[in-house]
Write a protein that holds these residues in place. Structure first.
Motif, mmCIF file in Angstrom:
data_model
loop_
_atom_site.group_PDB
_atom_site.id
_atom_site.type_symbol
_atom_site.label_atom_id
_atom_site.label_comp_id
_atom_site.label_asym_id
_atom_site.label_seq_id
_atom_site.Cartn_x
_atom_site.Cartn_y
_atom_site.Cartn_z
ATOM 1 N N GLU A 135 0.972 -1.184 0.123
ATOM 2 C CA GLU A 135 0.167 -0.047 0.019
ATOM 3 C C GLU A 135 0.797 1.363 0.031
ATOM 4 O O GLU A 135 0.372 2.232 -0.621
ATOM 5 C CB GLU A 135 -0.964 -0.060 1.235
ATOM 6 C CG GLU A 135 -1.792 -1.130 1.350
ATOM 7 C CD GLU A 135 -3.044 -0.751 -0.033
ATOM 8 O OE1 GLU A 135 -2.953 0.200 -0.615
ATOM 9 O OE2 GLU A 135 -4.025 -1.530 -0.206
ATOM 10 N N ALA A 136 1.806 1.190 0.702
ATOM 11 C CA ALA A 136 2.699 2.375 0.756
ATOM 12 C C ALA A 136 3.477 2.577 -0.683
ATOM 13 O O ALA A 136 3.618 3.820 -1.203
ATOM 14 C CB ALA A 136 3.930 2.114 1.693
ATOM 15 N N ARG A 137 3.810 1.563 -1.441
ATOM 16 C CA ARG A 137 4.504 1.610 -2.649
ATOM 17 C C ARG A 137 3.282 2.103 -3.452
ATOM 18 O O ARG A 137 3.503 3.041 -4.420
ATOM 19 C CB ARG A 137 4.834 0.335 -3.229
ATOM 20 C CG ARG A 137 5.370 0.215 -4.544
ATOM 21 C CD ARG A 137 6.613 1.469 -4.700
ATOM 22 N NE ARG A 137 7.661 1.315 -3.895
ATOM 23 C CZ ARG A 137 8.577 0.337 -4.227
ATOM 24 N NH1 ARG A 137 8.613 -0.360 -5.058
ATOM 25 N NH2 ARG A 137 9.641 0.302 -3.296
ATOM 26 N N ALA A 138 2.098 1.816 -3.430
ATOM 27 C CA ALA A 138 0.968 2.339 -4.172
ATOM 28 C C ALA A 138 0.818 3.577 -4.060
ATOM 29 O O ALA A 138 0.414 4.538 -4.836
ATOM 30 C CB ALA A 138 -0.348 1.363 -4.012
ATOM 31 N N ALA A 139 0.796 4.111 -2.792
ATOM 32 C CA ALA A 139 0.581 5.498 -2.486
ATOM 33 C C ALA A 139 1.690 6.269 -3.157
ATOM 34 O O ALA A 139 1.403 7.621 -3.621
ATOM 35 C CB ALA A 139 0.583 5.851 -0.909
ATOM 36 N N GLU A 140 3.042 5.732 -3.115
ATOM 37 C CA GLU A 140 4.060 6.459 -3.664
ATOM 38 C C GLU A 140 4.145 6.676 -5.070
ATOM 39 O O GLU A 140 4.234 7.591 -5.782
ATOM 40 C CB GLU A 140 5.414 5.707 -3.395
ATOM 41 C CG GLU A 140 6.853 6.343 -3.905
ATOM 42 C CD GLU A 140 7.964 5.751 -3.420
ATOM 43 O OE1 GLU A 140 8.966 5.976 -3.676
ATOM 44 O OE2 GLU A 140 7.864 4.451 -3.222
ATOM 45 N N ALA A 198 0.440 12.612 1.213
ATOM 46 C CA ALA A 198 -0.033 12.667 2.551
ATOM 47 C C ALA A 198 -0.296 11.168 3.289
ATOM 48 O O ALA A 198 -0.042 10.793 4.143
ATOM 49 C CB ALA A 198 -1.266 13.537 2.611
ATOM 50 N N LEU A 199 -1.019 10.230 2.313
ATOM 51 C CA LEU A 199 -1.143 9.047 2.830
ATOM 52 C C LEU A 199 0.004 8.110 3.115
ATOM 53 O O LEU A 199 0.307 7.450 3.912
ATOM 54 C CB LEU A 199 -2.062 8.040 1.636
ATOM 55 C CG LEU A 199 -2.246 6.733 1.979
ATOM 56 C CD1 LEU A 199 -3.064 6.681 3.098
ATOM 57 C CD2 LEU A 199 -2.975 5.858 0.751
ATOM 58 N N LEU A 200 1.243 8.556 2.167
ATOM 59 C CA LEU A 200 2.391 7.662 2.424
ATOM 60 C C LEU A 200 2.895 8.228 3.941
ATOM 61 O O LEU A 200 3.433 7.240 4.547
ATOM 62 C CB LEU A 200 3.394 8.235 1.107
ATOM 63 C CG LEU A 200 4.838 7.419 1.382
ATOM 64 C CD1 LEU A 200 4.758 6.108 1.314
ATOM 65 C CD2 LEU A 200 5.442 7.908 0.201
ATOM 66 N N ALA A 201 2.999 9.596 4.154
ATOM 67 C CA ALA A 201 3.411 10.027 5.250
ATOM 68 C C ALA A 201 2.827 9.381 6.423
ATOM 69 O O ALA A 201 3.591 8.946 7.430
ATOM 70 C CB ALA A 201 3.483 11.433 5.205
#
Length: 816
Positions: free
Chosen positions: A553-558, A564-567
């Motif tokens: 999910e973090a990679r997808a947000a990136e 904002a979501l990644l942070a």
């Protein structure tokens, strides 16, 4: 009170299950009891908010995901109660099948359903999906072995079908539902075509649509409702408790691999094999055998074969209550088995290791295909069933579909005597052409299976993947019966909408999970959830599956540029994902593709800039004997002080240096332990490495401690073990490795490796460890020695080496 979270990390972690669908819940709730579930149901109905219940998250068809309210019923619903000396068992939805069977084992009983995912799948999913498995067929599946259940309806009404007056209570509490079920019962029974279709469909394994066979099999609406809830995938109500009639556990077995020249030859032998009393007949096609034969260490039965061409195989097994029963079954079947058209004689074995190797051929198929798939692809494991006479045609035409649609590495395997086969695909769904290819394949698959009078879902549940095809499989009349069943039970339509029944023809192509490439551990994960029951932090923060899913999910947000979501994810993951992982490697033991999430977490910890902490741990590695004694002395001092004083002192230290640096004092903590000392032996059979945990922490119950107890058992058994010189400065390395302190870990390894290499006489003697995490740590630490050194857990050593030499005078009934 029910805990509810809308935090992004919690919602995204809960969005992932074993299926290839992904919906992010708006809220995640964790109810604690039936009353709180009833309140959730009433609230969801009033708000018009979709509600989905999930326990193990091992379902494969999309029935466990939602964009509404997701209720986790694993954490607080794990009670198991054995009844009638094991003849029955009552269990809540959060208990796994393995946990229930472990409670039944002493009674020689087990659950009828035997799904391959028994390590992680829960009673909730077993009921919701009408689970069966490799040996139970349709005779001992969930539907056939249910005794009674306690259910919560969308209205909040609690129904106990085991009550003597259950039917009268249902009529009083839910008059419209009661009358509607009775009317549907009469409607189905009065339609000869409906009766014919139901009898044909449920003569084979079938989890497609609702279990409308309940309208034929049961008369009272309360019993009809109970059996409609089985296989309803959480769309009609919540099953808070189920009572099952158990079956005999048959502990003795004889197993063999029958390899045939062609699939046609194998299926031709199937009727005779089924009549021979075999408990299991597991099919593997030519692609399966080629993959298994190419493994580094294939089973002897495969290694002896020439290269696989058009072969097919059955893994066959006799089961019995004792060796005599198995021998009798083998003798009766001997003429048949000797006459099989096989490429090599069928050899049956009762040896546990040989049987395990043979079963690994079958169970390892999922591992081989899933683990070898390209990064960024999603794995799909599907199942169908057809009448046994149609099995050959179905398999041959399914293989042709794989070739036609570009799925050349797909494998076919399954439960041959039930006509139930599984197959696995890998697809890159972010590409539109790939999604269209999958659509065309599915359309052709539906034509093939229904053309052979089969079912599109045998064991895995309808879910979202086959919901668009329920009407086609059953016809308009029975489909309308199913729709009316749903309306009666869930008038507001809040329970798991889009699952089992749907008006969307493309529902199976929507909300499909993507798998962005991240890193080695993450990319291999199929999110099956087998790791979760073994994880120490599963009830505190996250499970291994969730740790991996959140990296995706973090990679997808990136990739989406959502900074904002990644942070937010990175901030919350630091504690939930990294700090609270035990890194004990137990997830790897359960993982079908052998992922050690601890390796990922250790790497993430190593990337943190914490120079003072690293320096401190590196110093400790060089002076471990003194560090362990200091820790023990501190505990002894704290134990001698008045509790308020010790608590205040640690509180001040935590305020000054941080909660992650200074542990909090608790009055339940023991005093310090004893220094570890070397022990010589003239004829040692093992090298004992007592855990340094016992040097820091004293025994909590006032006893002598693990080290003294183990050595006393060895003395009583007349078995000599040696404890190496310098033991007080040795450690398995886990404290450094688990925190990512590579320099300190290397420093400890450089001390321990040569000492144990010498003490074991260069691998001649095994190393015995008295703590599971130390056993795992030492095994990894000693991997780099010039030769192999076997590391054995003390429990296994006592069982294998000491127990037969000891006289047990006061056996305990249970340690559970």
């Amino acid at each position: 009170m029910t805990t509810t979270s809308t935090r992004a990390l919690d919602r995204l972690a809960a969005a992932h299950d074993a299926s290839h669908y992904l919906l992010v819940p708006a809220e995640v709730a964790t109810p604690r009891d039936v009353g709180e579930v009833a309140a959730l149901l009433r609230s969801a109905t009033e708000r018009g908010l979709p509600l989905t219940f999930r326990s193990g998250g091992t379902s494969l068809s999309g029935q466990g995901v939602t964009d509404g309210l997701l209720a986790d019923t694993r954490r607080h619903f794990r009670h198991v109660e054995v009844l009638d000396d094991g003849a029955r068992v009552r269990a809540q939805p959060g208990a796994t099948v393995r946990q229930v069977n472990a409670r039944l084992a002493r009674h020689g009983r087990k659950l009828g359903p035997d799904p391959a995912s028994e390590i992680a799948c829960t009673v909730g999913g077993v009921v919701a999906n009408n689970s069966s498995g490799m040996a139970c067929g349709t005779e001992h599946n969930t539907y056939r072995t249910l005794d009674s259940l306690v259910a919560v309806l969308p209205s909040g009404t609690v129904v106990d079908t085991g009550a003597p007056d259950a039917d009268a209570r249902l009529r009083a509490a839910e008059p419209e539902l009661y009358a509607g079920l009775a009317a549907l019962r009469d409607r189905v029974r009065g339609n000869p075509e409906s009766v014919r279709v139901i009898r044909r469909q449920f003569a084979i394994k079938n989890t497609m649509g609702y279990g409308v066979n309940a309208y034929l099999d049961h008369d009272e609406p309360a019993d009809i409702l109970a059996h409609l809830l089985i296989g309803s995938e959480g769309t009609l109500g919540f099953v808070a408790e189920a009572t099952f009639r158990t079956v005999a556990a048959l502990p003795h077995a004889a197993t063999g691999l029958a390899v045939f020249p062609t699939l046609a030859a194998a299926t031709a032998a199937l009727p005779a094999l089924t009549g021979a009393g075999l408990a299991t007949i597991e099919l593997m096609d030519a692609t399966s055998l080629r993959l298994a034969q190419a493994e580094r260490d294939p089973a002897a039965a495969l290694a002896a074969l020439p290269p696989v061409a058009e072969h097919a195989a059955f893994l066959v097994e006799f089961l019995g209550a004792d060796e005599a029963a198995v021998a009798a079954a083998r003798a009766a079947a001997e003429p048949l088995l000797a006459d099989l058209d096989v490429v090599a004689p069928l050899a049956l074995t009762g040896d546990a290791r040989e049987r395990a190797a043979l079963w690994q051929v079958r169970k390892g198929l999922y591992t081989m295909v899933a683990g070898a798939r390209p990064a960024g692809t999603t794995a799909l494991l599907e199942d169908i069933a057809v009448p046994v006479p149609a099995l050959l045609d179905t398999c041959e035409r399914l293989t042709a579909l794989f070739a036609e649609h570009g799925y050349p590495e797909s494998v076919i395997f399954g439960h041959a005597k039930d006509g139930n086969i599984h197959f696995m695909l890998s697809e890159r769904f972010e590409e539109p052409a790939a999604l269209d290819r999958y659509r065309r394949f599915t359309d052709d698959l539906v034509d093939l299976v229904l053309g052979n009078d089969g079912t599109l879902k045998a064991e895995h549940g309808t879910g979202r993947i086959m919901a668009p095809f329920v009407r086609r499989q059953y016809g308009d009349e029975l489909y309308e019966v199913m729709r009316e069943t749903k309306r009666l039970c869930d008038p507001a339509g809040v329970l798991n909408p889009g699952v089992v029944l749907t008006d969307r023809a493309d529902a199976h192509l929507r909300d499909i999970k993507r798998a962005p490439a991240v890193e080695e551990e993450v990319d291999r994960c199929v999110e099956c959830g087998f790791c979760e029951p073994a994880c120490p932090s599963r009830d505190l923060t996250l499970t291994p599956r969730q740790r991996i899913a959140l990296r995706r999910e973090a990679r997808a947000a990136e990739e989406a540029g959502d900074t904002a979501l990644l942070a937010e994810l990175e901030r919350d993951y630091a504690y939930d994902g990294v700090d609270t992982c035990a890194v004990d490697g137990m997830c790897q033991v359960a993982c079908p593709v052998r992922i050690n999430t601890g390796d990922l977490v250790r790497r993430l910890r190593a990337e943190r800039p914490r120079p003072l902490e690293r320096a401190g741990w590196n110093l400790a590695a060089g002076h471990w004997a003194g560090a362990a004694r200091a820790g023990g002395a501190a505990l002894s001092l704290a134990a001698a002080l008045p509790t308020p004083l010790a608590t205040a002192a640690t509180a001040a230290g935590r305020a000054l240096l941080g909660a992650d640096t200074v542990p909090a004092h608790h009055p339940g903590l023991p005093g310090g332990g004893d220094r570890r000392r070397p022990r010589a032996a003239e004829r040692p059979v093992a090298v004992y490495v007592p855990s340094c945990t016992g040097a820091v922490f004293g025994p909590g119950d006032g006893g002598d401690g693990v080290t003294a107890a183990f050595l006393e058992l060895c003395d009583r058994a007349g078995v000599q073990v040696t404890v190496p010189e310098g033991i007080d400065a040795m450690c398995c390395g886990t404290p450094w490795k688990s925190k990512g302190h590579d320099r300190g870990h290397r420093r400890m390894a450089d001390r321990v490796r040569p000492a144990l290499w010498a003490a074991t006489r260069e691998g001649e003697l095994p190393v015995v460890s008295d703590a599971a995490s130390c056993t795992e740590g030492l095994a990894g630490l000693l991997d780099e020695l010039p030769g192999p050194v076997r590391v054995v857990d003390a429990v296994a050593f006592v069982h294998d080496t000491l127990l037969d030499r000891l006289t047990v005078t006061a056996p305990l009934p249970s340690l559970a």
